[in-house]
Scaffold this motif. Structure first.
Motif, PDB file in Angstrom:
ATOM      1  N   LYS A  18      12.559 -19.700  15.918  1.00 54.24           N
ATOM      2  CA  LYS A  18      11.244 -20.231  15.923  1.00 54.24           C
ATOM      3  C   LYS A  18       9.958 -19.315  16.016  1.00 54.24           C
ATOM      4  N   GLY A  19      10.502 -17.972  15.770  1.00 53.31           N
ATOM      5  CA  GLY A  19       9.221 -16.996  15.836  1.00 53.31           C
ATOM      6  C   GLY A  19       8.661 -16.570  14.379  1.00 53.31           C
ATOM      7  N   GLY A  20       8.451 -15.410  14.440  1.00 52.63           N
ATOM      8  CA  GLY A  20       7.797 -15.084  13.145  1.00 52.63           C
ATOM      9  C   GLY A  20       8.059 -13.432  12.964  1.00 52.63           C
ATOM     10  N   PHE A  21       7.894 -13.138  11.986  1.00 52.11           N
ATOM     11  CA  PHE A  21       8.152 -11.658  11.828  1.00 52.11           C
ATOM     12  C   PHE A  21       7.157 -10.885  10.656  1.00 52.11           C
ATOM     13  N   SER A  22       6.660  -9.747  10.491  1.00 51.49           N
ATOM     14  CA  SER A  22       5.875  -9.315   9.441  1.00 51.49           C
ATOM     15  C   SER A  22       6.243  -7.897   8.963  1.00 51.49           C
ATOM     16  N   LEU A  23       5.802  -7.857   7.878  1.00 52.45           N
ATOM     17  CA  LEU A  23       6.058  -6.243   7.106  1.00 52.45           C
ATOM     18  C   LEU A  23       4.790  -5.875   6.736  1.00 52.45           C
ATOM     19  N   SER A  24       4.670  -4.472   6.827  1.00 53.89           N
ATOM     20  CA  SER A  24       3.522  -3.812   6.544  1.00 53.89           C
ATOM     21  C   SER A  24       3.257  -3.639   4.921  1.00 53.89           C
ATOM     22  N   ILE A  25       2.143  -3.932   4.611  1.00 51.13           N
ATOM     23  CA  ILE A  25       1.880  -3.782   2.970  1.00 51.13           C
ATOM     24  C   ILE A  25       1.297  -2.214   2.732  1.00 51.13           C
ATOM     25  N   ILE A  26       1.945  -1.653   1.827  1.00 52.74           N
ATOM     26  CA  ILE A  26       1.550  -0.172   1.534  1.00 52.74           C
ATOM     27  C   ILE A  26       1.075  -0.346   0.033  1.00 52.74           C
ATOM     28  N   HIS A  27      -0.294   0.082  -0.111  1.00 46.39           N
ATOM     29  CA  HIS A  27      -0.696   0.435  -1.542  1.00 46.39           C
ATOM     30  C   HIS A  27       0.308   1.552  -1.865  1.00 46.39           C
ATOM     31  N   ARG A  28       0.535   1.310  -3.271  1.00 44.05           N
ATOM     32  CA  ARG A  28       1.616   2.319  -3.690  1.00 44.05           C
ATOM     33  C   ARG A  28       0.843   3.767  -3.859  1.00 44.05           C
ATOM     34  N   ASN A  29      -0.267   3.595  -3.877  1.00 43.60           N
ATOM     35  CA  ASN A  29      -0.937   5.108  -4.334  1.00 43.60           C
ATOM     36  C   ASN A  29      -1.784   5.545  -2.932  1.00 43.60           C
ATOM     37  N   ALA A  30      -1.584   4.816  -1.688  1.00 45.39           N
ATOM     38  CA  ALA A  30      -2.328   5.101  -0.447  1.00 45.39           C
ATOM     39  C   ALA A  30      -1.634   6.625  -0.045  1.00 45.39           C
ATOM     40  N   LEU A  31      -2.556   7.316   0.615  1.00 46.22           N
ATOM     41  CA  LEU A  31      -2.237   8.616   1.268  1.00 46.22           C
ATOM     42  C   LEU A  31      -1.108   8.648   2.092  1.00 46.22           C
ATOM     43  N   THR A  32      -0.440   7.422   2.560  1.00 47.67           N
ATOM     44  CA  THR A  32       0.611   7.472   3.387  1.00 47.67           C
ATOM     45  C   THR A  32       1.841   6.712   2.713  1.00 47.67           C
ATOM     46  N   SER A  33       1.631   6.601   1.514  1.00 49.60           N
ATOM     47  CA  SER A  33       2.621   5.928   0.736  1.00 49.60           C
ATOM     48  C   SER A  33       3.711   7.210   0.194  1.00 49.60           C
ATOM     49  N   PRO A  34       4.951   7.133   0.471  1.00 46.72           N
ATOM     50  CA  PRO A  34       5.788   7.868  -0.206  1.00 46.72           C
ATOM     51  C   PRO A  34       6.088   7.790  -1.713  1.00 46.72           C
ATOM     52  N   LEU A  35       5.314   6.886  -2.291  1.00 47.02           N
ATOM     53  CA  LEU A  35       5.355   6.872  -3.804  1.00 47.02           C
ATOM     54  C   LEU A  35       4.325   7.241  -4.471  1.00 47.02           C
ATOM     55  N   ARG A  36       3.089   7.830  -3.637  1.00 48.19           N
ATOM     56  CA  ARG A  36       1.997   8.343  -4.053  1.00 48.19           C
ATOM     57  C   ARG A  36       1.753   9.026  -5.390  1.00 48.19           C
ATOM     58  N   LYS A  57       6.135 -21.237   6.271  1.00 48.19           N
ATOM     59  CA  LYS A  57       5.051 -20.572   5.753  1.00 48.19           C
ATOM     60  C   LYS A  57       5.093 -19.083   5.909  1.00 48.19           C
ATOM     61  N   PHE A  58       4.141 -18.320   5.104  1.00 46.85           N
ATOM     62  CA  PHE A  58       3.857 -17.086   4.927  1.00 46.85           C
ATOM     63  C   PHE A  58       2.360 -16.793   4.514  1.00 46.85           C
ATOM     64  N   SER A  59       2.079 -15.498   4.881  1.00 51.38           N
ATOM     65  CA  SER A  59       0.606 -15.174   4.436  1.00 51.38           C
ATOM     66  C   SER A  59       0.605 -13.642   4.299  1.00 51.38           C
ATOM     67  N   TYR A  60      -0.470 -13.229   3.572  1.00 53.13           N
ATOM     68  CA  TYR A  60      -0.807 -11.690   3.229  1.00 53.13           C
ATOM     69  C   TYR A  60      -2.101 -11.379   2.926  1.00 53.13           C
ATOM     70  N   CYS A  61      -2.563 -10.261   3.231  1.00 54.22           N
ATOM     71  CA  CYS A  61      -3.713 -10.211   2.622  1.00 54.22           C
ATOM     72  C   CYS A  61      -3.826  -8.521   2.350  1.00 54.22           C
ATOM     73  N   VAL A  62      -4.251  -8.307   1.035  1.00 55.53           N
ATOM     74  CA  VAL A  62      -4.190  -6.886   0.548  1.00 55.53           C
ATOM     75  C   VAL A  62      -5.702  -6.311   0.598  1.00 55.53           C
ATOM     76  N   PRO A  63      -5.879  -5.173   1.129  1.00 58.09           N
ATOM     77  CA  PRO A  63      -7.261  -4.672   1.248  1.00 58.09           C
ATOM     78  C   PRO A  63      -7.875  -3.978  -0.018  1.00 58.09           C
ATOM     79  N   ALA A  64      -9.024  -3.845  -0.374  1.00 61.71           N
ATOM     80  CA  ALA A  64      -9.635  -3.073  -1.578  1.00 61.71           C
ATOM     81  C   ALA A  64      -9.145  -1.635  -1.312  1.00 61.71           C
ATOM     82  N   PRO A  65      -9.242  -0.963  -2.217  1.00 59.29           N
ATOM     83  CA  PRO A  65      -8.521   0.534  -2.284  1.00 59.29           C
ATOM     84  C   PRO A  65      -9.737   1.237  -1.626  1.00 59.29           C
ATOM     85  N   ALA A  66      -9.286   2.234  -0.826  1.00 57.10           N
ATOM     86  CA  ALA A  66     -10.359   3.225  -0.189  1.00 57.10           C
ATOM     87  C   ALA A  66     -11.133   4.032  -1.363  1.00 57.10           C
TER      88      ALA A  66
END
Length: 453
Positions: free
Chosen positions: A36-54, A250-259
């Motif tokens: 009955k709870g919930g869980f979340s996954l972090s969203i990674i911009h593929r070209n962010a500095l922290t992305s292993p796929l940069r 239900k589910f939701s997401y929000c993606v930020p604009a690039p730096a």
């Protein structure tokens, strides 16, 4: 249609403006929710500095120009009417990814980076041995490293009732899939299940570990996974989508604009499920068609000017050529990059923007439908486009949700393109909390909340 087709048919931008029939959102195929709870996954911009796929050499223009070509190509009507023929534009290059781990023996497996896609209906990833697959940053998923992996057999009801699924004639007993796309891309393999790992809300000592059926691709020739990610996390409306299998409503997401610069902080954002999902703001009823989410676009208006000199809204649609009360069905698709608009809307809108910003157009001989200008985001900060939907909700697009920068920020380009279909891609959704309430059959849009952590 095979199970794999459920994944990849979600990539078809069907022209359904007059043909959408409302289908029931699929019920979970495996019983009542186990939590009955919930869980979340972090969203990674593929070209962010922290992305292993940069890949610092890859630009937004590289990502967008292929989609412009696809959006501008008129797919034959008979292809649009068929669920077996797809336009794999999602398979270009996913921008926003989520990391998760698949399989038992956690000490022996690493994260997979999947593109989360509201237009897909079966999660899939490359599987070893991937004899004829694109080579990327990460190796294929290795079933032999997981103690909980199992393939779906030919006599499994899941295989028996899945359209176009078939038994492997080599005698392996596996339920196989094969898919060929309009652009020549192919994917094939077999259905399998394994444990997907998540942490439950408010309980760091316990992990939610549902068994999920997914596509194990042992051969693929698509540009989707090329160097960038390792598959799809499906969020569509069929009973085999990820959201149905983990039994959330239900589910939701929000993606930020690039730096703007490499030293800018990029806001943390999440793909949230169950009780962690954020359903807030304006609500729009959605219709399910071919297991995808559609909303009805009722009007498009344009404005230019700051708060002191704001002009009156200029109607673009229905506008002069549209009947009062007419609507267009718009696909809401996190796997698409841009905003796709019919030519009857795009060109009047582009002409207004072109006149008001008065910037020099940059033309591309190989991509005439690309609209870029010599200038910066500051030059277009007074431009706004508002989408009005059936149900009364509106969505205002401006800045990063309407334009993107290119060529070391010396040019700005339109983030929307002409097409014979209508789709709300991930660029237009940036800095907006998008909530999907499956039980109420509504999509919530909250632009005020932003991508708060």
């Amino acid at each position: 249609m095979s199970i794999a087709a459920l994944i990849l048919t979600a990539l078809l931008f069907v022209a359904v403006d007059s043909a959408v029939r409302d289908e029931k959102v699929a019920s979970p195929p495996f019983g009542e929710p186990s939590f009955k709870g919930g869980f979340s996954l972090s969203i990674i911009h593929r070209n962010a500095l922290t992305s292993p796929l940069r890949d610092s050499t890859l630009t937004t223009w590289d990502l967008f120009k292929e989609e412009i070509q696809l959006a501008s190509s008129h797919v034959p009507v008979d292809a649009l009417a068929s669920e077996k023929i797809v336009v794999p534009s999602h398979f270009r290059r996913g921008l926003y990814l989520v990391p998760l781990r698949i399989g038992g023996s956690l000490d022996r497996i690493s994260s997979r980076y999947l593109m989360f896609d509201t237009g897909s209906d079966l999660s899939w990833t490359q599987c070893y041995p991937c004899t004829d697959c694109a080579r990327g940053h990460f190796p294929p998923y290795m079933p032999f490293k997981s103690s909980t992996f199992r393939s779906v057999s030919c006599d499994d009801p899941l295989c028996e009732h899945a359209p176009d699924a078939s038994c492997d004639e080599s005698g392996s007993g596996k339920c196989k899939f094969f898919r060929k796309y309009v652009d020549g891309s192919k994917a094939s393999g077999y259905l399998a299940s394994d444990i997907f790992h998540f942490s439950l809300e408010g309980n760091t000592d316990y992990h939610f570990e549902p068994e999920v059926v997914f596509g194990c691709a042992t051969a693929e020739k698509s540009v989707f996974v090329r160097e960038y990610n390792t598959g799809i996390l499906s969020l569509g409306t069929s009973s085999l989508s990820f959201v149905a299998q983990v039994r959330v409503d239900k589910f939701s997401y929000c993606v930020p604009a690039p730096a703007r610069r490499d030293d800018d902080d990029l806001a943390l954002s999440y793909l949230r499920f169950g009780s962690q999902a954020r359903i807030s703001g304006k609500r729009i009823p959605f219709w399910s068609y071919n297991n995808k989410y559609y909303v009805q676009l009722k009007r498009v208006t344009y404005q230019h000017g700051n708060r002191l000199s704001q002009q009156q809204p200029v109607p673009i649609y229905p506008g002069d050529g549209g009947a009062e009360g007419s609507t267009l069905y718009m696909l809401v698709d996190s796997g698409t990059i841009g905003l796709w608009l019919p030519e009857s809307i795009f060109y009047p809108l582009q002409k207004k923007i072109d006149t008001d910003i008065s910037l020099i157009r940059v033309r591309f001989s190989d991509n005439p439908n690309a609209y870029c200008y010599r200038g910066t985001m500051k030059d277009v900060e007074e431009v706004a486009v508002t989408l009005g939907f059936v149900g009364g909700a509106e969505m205002e697009l401006f800045g990063d949700s309407l334009f993107f920068e290119y060529n070391n920020s010396e040019w700005i380009c339109l983030g929307f393109t002409p097409s014979n279909t209508t789709a709300l891609g991930i660029y237009a959704q940036r800095n907006t909390n998008m909530g999907f309430d499956l039980s109420e059959r509504e999509i919530s849009i909250d632009q005020a909340a932003g991508c708060v952590s």
